[in-house]
Design a protein around this motif. Sequence first.
Motif, PDB file in Angstrom:
ATOM      1  N   THR A 435       0.833  -1.213   0.000  1.00 13.17           N
ATOM      2  CA  THR A 435       0.000   0.000   0.000  1.00 13.17           C
ATOM      3  C   THR A 435       0.865   1.260   0.000  1.00 13.17           C
ATOM      4  O   THR A 435       0.572   2.226  -0.701  1.00 13.17           O
ATOM      5  N   ILE A 436       1.937   1.221   0.776  1.00  8.30           N
ATOM      6  CA  ILE A 436       2.774   2.424   0.862  1.00  8.30           C
ATOM      7  C   ILE A 436       3.568   2.614  -0.432  1.00  8.30           C
ATOM      8  O   ILE A 436       3.728   3.737  -0.918  1.00  8.30           O
ATOM      9  N   GLY A 437       4.033   1.514  -1.020  1.00  6.86           N
ATOM     10  CA  GLY A 437       4.701   1.608  -2.322  1.00  6.86           C
ATOM     11  C   GLY A 437       3.760   2.211  -3.359  1.00  6.86           C
ATOM     12  O   GLY A 437       4.145   3.055  -4.162  1.00  6.86           O
ATOM     13  N   PHE A 438       2.510   1.794  -3.289  1.00  3.76           N
ATOM     14  CA  PHE A 438       1.493   2.281  -4.234  1.00  3.76           C
ATOM     15  C   PHE A 438       1.300   3.803  -4.092  1.00  3.76           C
ATOM     16  O   PHE A 438       1.168   4.518  -5.078  1.00  3.76           O
ATOM     17  N   VAL A 439       1.293   4.266  -2.842  1.00 10.02           N
ATOM     18  CA  VAL A 439       1.083   5.700  -2.594  1.00 10.02           C
ATOM     19  C   VAL A 439       2.315   6.519  -2.996  1.00 10.02           C
ATOM     20  O   VAL A 439       2.200   7.619  -3.536  1.00 10.02           O
ATOM     21  N   LEU A 440       3.491   5.948  -2.730  1.00  8.15           N
ATOM     22  CA  LEU A 440       4.728   6.697  -2.968  1.00  8.15           C
ATOM     23  C   LEU A 440       5.135   6.776  -4.434  1.00  8.15           C
ATOM     24  O   LEU A 440       5.908   7.651  -4.817  1.00  8.15           O
ATOM     25  N   ALA A 441       4.633   5.847  -5.247  1.00  8.57           N
ATOM     26  CA  ALA A 441       5.131   5.709  -6.614  1.00  8.57           C
ATOM     27  C   ALA A 441       5.130   7.015  -7.433  1.00  8.57           C
ATOM     28  O   ALA A 441       6.177   7.386  -7.981  1.00  8.57           O
ATOM     29  N   PRO A 442       3.998   7.743  -7.511  1.00  4.50           N
ATOM     30  CA  PRO A 442       4.041   8.960  -8.333  1.00  4.50           C
ATOM     31  C   PRO A 442       5.021  10.002  -7.821  1.00  4.50           C
ATOM     32  O   PRO A 442       5.704  10.662  -8.596  1.00  4.50           O
ATOM     33  N   LEU A 443       5.102  10.094  -6.485  1.00  7.40           N
ATOM     34  CA  LEU A 443       6.017  11.067  -5.877  1.00  7.40           C
ATOM     35  C   LEU A 443       7.463  10.717  -6.226  1.00  7.40           C
ATOM     36  O   LEU A 443       8.261  11.579  -6.610  1.00  7.40           O
ATOM     37  N   ALA A 444       7.798   9.428  -6.091  1.00  9.88           N
ATOM     38  CA  ALA A 444       9.164   8.985  -6.365  1.00  9.88           C
ATOM     39  C   ALA A 444       9.506   9.216  -7.836  1.00  9.88           C
ATOM     40  O   ALA A 444      10.547   9.793  -8.163  1.00  9.88           O
ATOM     41  N   GLU A 445       8.627   8.803  -8.718  1.00 14.32           N
ATOM     42  CA  GLU A 445       8.939   8.890 -10.150  1.00 14.32           C
ATOM     43  C   GLU A 445       9.022  10.344 -10.629  1.00 14.32           C
ATOM     44  O   GLU A 445       9.962  10.730 -11.322  1.00 14.32           O
ATOM     45  N   THR A 446       8.035  11.150 -10.236  1.00 12.52           N
ATOM     46  CA  THR A 446       8.013  12.546 -10.694  1.00 12.52           C
ATOM     47  C   THR A 446       9.274  13.276 -10.258  1.00 12.52           C
ATOM     48  O   THR A 446       9.905  13.987 -11.045  1.00 12.52           O
ATOM     49  N   ASN A 447       9.650  13.081  -8.987  1.00 10.59           N
ATOM     50  CA  ASN A 447      10.809  13.812  -8.496  1.00 10.59           C
ATOM     51  C   ASN A 447      12.111  13.294  -9.092  1.00 10.59           C
ATOM     52  O   ASN A 447      13.021  14.081  -9.366  1.00 10.59           O
ATOM     53  N   LEU A 448      12.210  11.992  -9.317  1.00  7.29           N
ATOM     54  CA  LEU A 448      13.413  11.450  -9.946  1.00  7.29           C
ATOM     55  C   LEU A 448      13.562  12.032 -11.355  1.00  7.29           C
ATOM     56  O   LEU A 448      14.639  12.494 -11.743  1.00  7.29           O
ATOM     57  N   ARG A 449      12.452  12.028 -12.089  1.00  6.67           N
ATOM     58  CA  ARG A 449      12.530  12.499 -13.478  1.00  6.67           C
ATOM     59  C   ARG A 449      12.770  14.005 -13.558  1.00  6.67           C
ATOM     60  O   ARG A 449      13.552  14.478 -14.392  1.00  6.67           O
ATOM     61  N   THR A 450      12.137  14.755 -12.651  1.00  8.21           N
ATOM     62  CA  THR A 450      12.385  16.207 -12.639  1.00  8.21           C
ATOM     63  C   THR A 450      13.842  16.480 -12.285  1.00  8.21           C
ATOM     64  O   THR A 450      14.512  17.312 -12.909  1.00  8.21           O
ATOM     65  N   GLY A 451      14.330  15.753 -11.273  1.00  7.70           N
ATOM     66  CA  GLY A 451      15.725  15.918 -10.857  1.00  7.70           C
ATOM     67  C   GLY A 451      16.681  15.603 -11.998  1.00  7.70           C
ATOM     68  O   GLY A 451      17.645  16.337 -12.243  1.00  7.70           O
ATOM     69  N   LEU A 452      16.400  14.516 -12.711  1.00  7.98           N
ATOM     70  CA  LEU A 452      17.269  14.122 -13.826  1.00  7.98           C
ATOM     71  C   LEU A 452      17.227  15.141 -14.960  1.00  7.98           C
ATOM     72  O   LEU A 452      18.235  15.402 -15.612  1.00  7.98           O
TER      73      LEU A 452
END
Lengths: 494, 162
Positions: A435-452
């Motif tokens: 459940t927590i992985g499911f909630v965190l996924a968009p946050l993790a991906e968006t920030n990784l891609r913006t950072g990159l």
Amino acid sequence: MDGLLSLFAALTPESLVFIALGTVLGVVIGAIPGLTGGMLIALSIPLTFGMGPVNALSLLVAMYMGSVSGGLVAAILLRIPGTPASVMTTLDGYPLAKKGQAGRALGVAAASSLVGGVVSWFILILLAYPLSVIAIRFTPWDYFALTLMALGLITSVSGGSQLKSLLSAVAGLLLAMPGDDPSVGVPRLTFGLYDLENGFSELPVFLGLFAISQVLKETERGQGGTITQLAHQMRGVWLLPRDYLRHGGNMIRSSLLGAFIGLLPGVGANIGSLVSYAVARRISRAPSEFGRGSEEGIVASEAANNATVGGALIPLVAMGIPGSVIDAILIGALILHGVTPGPMLFSNSPDVVYSILVSCLISAVLIYPLVIFLARPMVWLSRTPKAFLIPAILLFCIVGAYANSGKFYDVWVMLGFGILGYLMEKARIPLAPFTIGFVLAPLAETNLRTGLMISGGSLSPLWTNPLPMVLVLLSVLILLAPWLPWRGRRAQSG
Amino acid sequence: MERDRRYELVAYALFLSAALLLGGAAYLIEPSPFDPIGSGRFPLALSLLLGCAAVVLAVQSLVRVSPDVDELDGNAETDDGGDHDGMRVLAILLLAALYVASLSNGWLAFMPLSGAYVLATGLLLAGKECRWSTMLGLLAMGAMLSGLLTYVFTHVLYLRLP
């Protein structure tokens, strides 16, 4: 002192009534699986058109506070998280209730909610402006490192096999991927299915994983009888001073963590409760009790998820920036009432700011007796024979999932995730990391891609900037913790 | 324990299939010129991780003589050794699926269909303990719940039920 007095000067008998009404409605809606505070607030905004902004904001903020707490009742008594924020409460609340201490579990949860609400209120009053300035300086790498740490913590949340926890967390992350790409808004991994373009919503996924899987387990367990073997003892529902002394440190720590996490835009109450739960487990002298009815686990989850409300209101009040979906709705309500959100809110509409602050405190105080009051009929409900209770739960879940978007797609998603949750529990794969992985996924991906994109494709900011470096190191330590020599010795001595 | 192992293997097979399906689809996503990893690389990496974890756990499960006691996680409840019936689980799921399909296709209105669904599910769960009073109780509860839900959703929350 003068500031506090002027705060309460904004109180009128009328606004008090609205705060009480909002809290009651919030708690009741929060306790019903499928109905969320966001839904209640959004639907109530048209009803506030006839009110002044002070009464309207008092009502809506009280609904917000109440809805976060209401979820704990069903989470503890029926193992159905009324709201996503109460997912972590189910992990220990329900096992404690099954041990015959339902009253105790509810009392601990309600008292922790009270402390979380009050602590975050003080933070809101004292630190609204300086904390907002810090939070808006967070870079995408800081956010990404924070989600990495939360993912590391996930694997330690449920105990048992760390590889199973990792599998569960990664599965949660991956199943959050289909739908609109959060960075560019283009659908992906939808296999040509129109409904899948919106991905899987949180509510049907969580209802499926927790409520439907539990219903299936109870169905398998045998015909007749009641849904649980709860002893339904309401003894211990009011906490004594020694209980506050025992859990005080955990309550304050979890509240501070929750308030800070609530402050970060886009990071909700569910992540606040996860992080403080995992921290409490790490610090606890009895970590093996977590997930088996630990009071510390309930305290950490409930204090933190309530504290996130105050934390999330900080950027709203000080900067006009929404910290969560509900904050965005509240900003909409402010605009509809002719109030401009932003840094000038304090000087232009102090009465509105005071009404938000006062509503936050009063509803935090009202929640404790309300939850206890609501708990009694809920306990009575859980005594109902299985043949009556399970059909009612299924009906509520189906209608709740449908009401989430007005589409039957969400109901099918709920049933599908219910089967998955049932299978995972049978295979002893913990549900919380999923459940927590499911909630965190968009946050993790968006920030990784913006950072990159900012760094031109380089991952180096993760170890050249101090905050991400510390968070990544902590994540690695958390992941490797079971194999560290001193942890091994502690486990042996434990 | 053999049954637990079967469930484990089914779960790992399911996760591996999801990893293959989503990983394959993610691999086919074209990279974007302005985004270093594009839409596909993140889900692809997750698919690889999930697939590897599922394979390792499946191998562990197959070579294990008996599951470790410390693998019992806090979330999973221990088997109480009672009367377990997988067919009833299947029947409950089929009833729910039939109810949802009937609602979505508009075969019957919400109130009578929900009442019938509550009655059928309740009777299935009551099994041998079913009496006339149970049936009447279920009928009354079905009518009351469906009426209440209709009222709350349409008149209080302004949401249209099917």
